[in-house]
Design an enzyme around this catalytic site. Structure first.
Site: not given
Length: 380
Positions: A92-96, A146, A189, A216, A266, A304, A306, A309, A335
């Site tokens: 991610d570009s870091g904008g958020f 952005d 956006q 957004g 994500d 599951c 994992c 479990c 899990h």
């Protein structure tokens, strides 16, 4: 070096399954990307993340540029070698993150001036700098910078923000340049305003990105509003490029978005919840802090695969959560990530076999939004 490309395998309605081909391996879509913000998926070893079924993880430009620094990572062989993950990485570009520092940043046409949340040092992030950092990290998919406006916002405010994000997207694309085998994604956006979303898509398509993210969203709006935006937007995106819904989400969010044609997701939810004693299961959410689990010999989720479990009871998981043992974070994160990857596998199979609506409905039914006891289980 092989090229980055998206191969569409099959569709069921608007839902689709395919493969993202990268030099570092294939990414099966729809895909969920575990969040490894600071070059680690918290409480997990890289090989454990892979064992959950993950094909790709996410890193973050903002955090890595501040610590340990992009130049440091580059000198040490790049982000893949640095964190011991040789498969694809999206950054991610870091904008958020920068935009969330409302009291510590100033936005101009050139970029964003801000103070580090670590030591208060003055920093500056422009489209060019965001792409430079990602190039130094060596990530396989790199996101444009952005502006992420707060929710709610007026249509006029979103329109002004969108214009800036569009100009930054063009600068980001130029700064990305030519990186064989790597991809640059634009970010759509426009808030909850369909006309602005369509305008954003048109502008980004003219810049011809390798993929298109939807930003957004999942920032406070109701689920129905998010789905309305997806309905109004995805039809205008190119069929031959991957679509990435950023920061989403809960299992029912993912199921609904897949039905609308989203390919990539994500979210910090499975890892953050795991560190807080909360689990996602096929029968709904479970809070292991609750006393009801103290004497329960049953596994967390019988279906599951994992270690949490297969090897341990709910009673044991309750004990280590209440005791604050590190193994609680490890087991519950493992899990949750396994559950999310299994959800994606079920959706891929549902699309391939033509029954994705039934699959999505079954997944979503365990996570109702009607204030029921299952909703409350994660909170009580």
């Amino acid at each position: 070096m092989s090229a980055f490309r998206f191969e569409l395998k099959s569709t069921d309605g608007q839902a689709r399954t395919g493969v993202l081909h990268t030099p570092r391996g294939k990414i099966r879509t729809p895909a969920f990307m575990p969040v490894g913000t600071a070059a680690t998926v918290k409480a997990m070893l890289p090989q454990s993340v892979r064992e959950t079924g993950a094909d790709i993880v996410l890193g973050n430009t903002y955090h890595l540029m501040l610590r340990p620094g992009a130049n440091t990572v580059h000198r040490l062989g790049g982000l893949h070698k640095f964190m011991g993950w040789e498969r694809p990485i999206l950054t991610d570009s870091g904008g958020f993150q920068v935009m969330s520092l409302s009291k510590l940043r100033k936005i101009t046409e050139e970029g964003v001036a801000f103070r580090s949340h670590i030591d208060g040092a003055e920093e500056f992030l422009s489209p060019e700098r965001a792409m430079e950092v990602q190039r130094l990290l060596g990530s396989d998919i790199q996101m444009v910078l952005d502006e992420c406006p707060a929710y709610p916002a007026t249509e006029s405010e979103i329109e002004t923000s969108l214009a800036l994000s569009t100009r930054w997207a063009a600068r980001s694309k130029v700064a990305f340049g030519t990186q064989p085998g790597r991809a640059c994604f634009g970010i759509v956006q426009g808030g909850v305003y369909p006309a602005l979303r369509r305008r954003s898509v048109q502008s980004l398509r003219e810049l011809d990105f390798d993929g298109y993210a939807l930003g957004g969203l999942a920032v406070g709006e109701e689920q129905g509003a998010m789905f309305d935006v997806l309905d109004a937007t995805i039809a205008h995106l190119p069929v031959d490029r991957p679509r990435y819904l950023m920061g989403v989400g809960k299992p029912d969010d993912i199921a609904g978005a897949v039905l609308r044609g989203v390919d990539m997701f994500d979210c910090v939810l499975p890892t953050r919840s795991g560190r807080n004693g909360q689990a996602f299961t096929r029968s709904g959410p479970v809070n292991l802090r609750n006393a009801r689990h103290a004497q329960d010999p049953a596994p967390l989720d019988e279906a599951c695969r994992c270690p949490a479990c297969r090897q341990f009871s709910r009673a044991y998981l309750h004990h280590v959560v209440k005791s604050g043992e590190i193994i609680a974070s490890m087991l519950l994160t493992w899990h949750n990530l396994t559950y999310f990857q299994d959800v994606m596998a079920e959706l891929r199979e549902g699309i391939a076999s033509g029954c994705v609506r039934e699959t999505a409905a079954r997944i979503a039914s365990a996570y109702p939004r009607d204030g029921s006891k299952k909703d409350a289980e994660m909170l009580d």
